[in-house]
Design a protein around this motif. Structure first.
Motif, mmCIF file in Angstrom:
data_model
loop_
_atom_site.group_PDB
_atom_site.id
_atom_site.type_symbol
_atom_site.label_atom_id
_atom_site.label_comp_id
_atom_site.label_asym_id
_atom_site.label_seq_id
_atom_site.Cartn_x
_atom_site.Cartn_y
_atom_site.Cartn_z
ATOM 1 N N GLU A 1 60.762 18.846 47.372
ATOM 2 C CA GLU A 1 61.706 20.153 46.768
ATOM 3 C C GLU A 1 61.823 19.514 45.440
ATOM 4 O O GLU A 1 62.229 18.239 45.193
ATOM 5 C CB GLU A 1 62.893 20.265 47.523
ATOM 6 C CG GLU A 1 62.423 20.919 48.791
ATOM 7 C CD GLU A 1 61.918 22.317 48.354
ATOM 8 O OE1 GLU A 1 62.506 22.886 47.526
ATOM 9 O OE2 GLU A 1 60.827 22.710 49.212
ATOM 10 N N PRO A 2 61.866 20.338 44.357
ATOM 11 C CA PRO A 2 62.382 19.777 42.821
ATOM 12 C C PRO A 2 63.626 19.587 43.009
ATOM 13 O O PRO A 2 64.724 20.174 43.601
ATOM 14 C CB PRO A 2 61.842 20.975 42.177
ATOM 15 C CG PRO A 2 61.948 22.258 43.108
ATOM 16 C CD PRO A 2 61.377 21.747 44.542
ATOM 17 N N PRO B 1 67.286 19.565 41.291
ATOM 18 C CA PRO B 1 68.243 20.749 40.406
ATOM 19 C C PRO B 1 67.649 20.797 39.183
ATOM 20 O O PRO B 1 67.737 21.874 38.773
ATOM 21 C CB PRO B 1 69.736 20.355 40.676
ATOM 22 C CG PRO B 1 69.386 19.271 41.909
ATOM 23 C CD PRO B 1 68.409 18.547 42.325
ATOM 24 N N GLU C 1 64.950 20.302 37.661
ATOM 25 C CA GLU C 1 63.796 20.904 37.556
ATOM 26 C C GLU C 1 63.452 22.120 38.174
ATOM 27 O O GLU C 1 62.499 23.019 37.822
ATOM 28 C CB GLU C 1 62.716 19.895 38.307
ATOM 29 C CG GLU C 1 62.733 18.529 37.539
ATOM 30 C CD GLU C 1 61.584 17.611 38.561
ATOM 31 O OE1 GLU C 1 60.699 17.176 37.796
ATOM 32 O OE2 GLU C 1 61.697 17.821 39.692
ATOM 33 N N ARG C 2 64.456 23.026 38.769
ATOM 34 C CA ARG C 2 64.215 23.898 39.330
ATOM 35 C C ARG C 2 63.905 25.217 38.485
ATOM 36 O O ARG C 2 63.202 25.852 38.732
ATOM 37 C CB ARG C 2 65.420 24.344 40.219
ATOM 38 C CG ARG C 2 65.378 23.511 41.671
ATOM 39 C CD ARG C 2 66.214 23.804 42.493
ATOM 40 N NE ARG C 2 66.161 22.856 43.524
ATOM 41 C CZ ARG C 2 67.273 22.407 44.299
ATOM 42 N NH1 ARG C 2 68.349 22.795 44.033
ATOM 43 N NH2 ARG C 2 66.987 21.512 45.301
ATOM 44 N N ARG D 1 60.766 25.076 37.397
ATOM 45 C CA ARG D 1 59.559 25.525 38.380
ATOM 46 C C ARG D 1 59.699 26.876 39.222
ATOM 47 O O ARG D 1 59.254 26.973 40.148
ATOM 48 C CB ARG D 1 59.715 24.419 39.537
ATOM 49 C CG ARG D 1 59.274 22.947 39.147
ATOM 50 C CD ARG D 1 59.220 22.215 40.375
ATOM 51 N NE ARG D 1 58.523 21.060 40.063
ATOM 52 C CZ ARG D 1 58.355 20.018 41.047
ATOM 53 N NH1 ARG D 1 58.492 20.165 42.271
ATOM 54 N NH2 ARG D 1 58.130 18.794 40.616
ATOM 55 N N GLY D 2 60.507 27.447 38.251
ATOM 56 C CA GLY D 2 60.710 29.148 38.923
ATOM 57 C C GLY D 2 59.469 29.934 39.270
ATOM 58 O O GLY D 2 59.101 30.438 40.120
ATOM 59 N N GLU E 1 57.588 28.790 42.266
ATOM 60 C CA GLU E 1 58.292 29.228 43.532
ATOM 61 C C GLU E 1 57.570 30.627 43.854
ATOM 62 O O GLU E 1 57.183 30.887 44.995
ATOM 63 C CB GLU E 1 59.643 29.143 43.535
ATOM 64 C CG GLU E 1 60.372 27.915 43.317
ATOM 65 C CD GLU E 1 60.082 27.169 44.657
ATOM 66 O OE1 GLU E 1 60.263 27.704 45.728
ATOM 67 O OE2 GLU E 1 59.940 25.810 44.413
#
Ligand SMILES: [Zn+2]
Length: 100
Positions: A82-83, A85, A87-88, A91-92, A95
């Motif tokens: 899981e990326p 926080p 990097e999230r 990485r949208g 997803e």
């Protein structure tokens, strides 16, 4: 299934073809053919596993490769993590393409 080490230690390539594994995915919705196969590809979203009709090349499914698929070669050890926080946000888009 390969161990993670075997994804890094590889000899010279013995074949340059891709094995298209027959799967029982029912008849093709486009042409009705029973010749449905699953195999690795590289596409705009990166390495993916595709399930395609071999008669008309209709795509039934594109999915992210699992560890058992051994694709892509030399995949990162953190590929399935899981990326973090931080990097999230970047990485949208990834997803979203998990659905593809
Ligand atoms: Zn077809």
């Amino acid at each position: 299934m390969k161990t993670w080490v075997e994804n890094y230690i590889q000899g010279p390539p013995e074949r340059l073809s891709v094995e298209r594994v027959p799967v029982d995915a029912g008849p093709c919705p486009q042409c009705g053919s029973e010749d449905i196969r699953r195999y690795p590809i590289g596409c705009v979203w990166g390495a993916r596993m595709v399930t395609k009709c071999q008669a008309c090349l209709h795509t039934l499914e594109i999915e992210r490769p699992q560890r058992a698929d051994s694709w892509p070669p030399f995949r990162s050890l953190t590929y399935e993590w899981e990326p973090a926080p931080s990097e999230r946000a970047s990485r949208g888009a990834r997803e979203q393409d998990k659905q593809r």
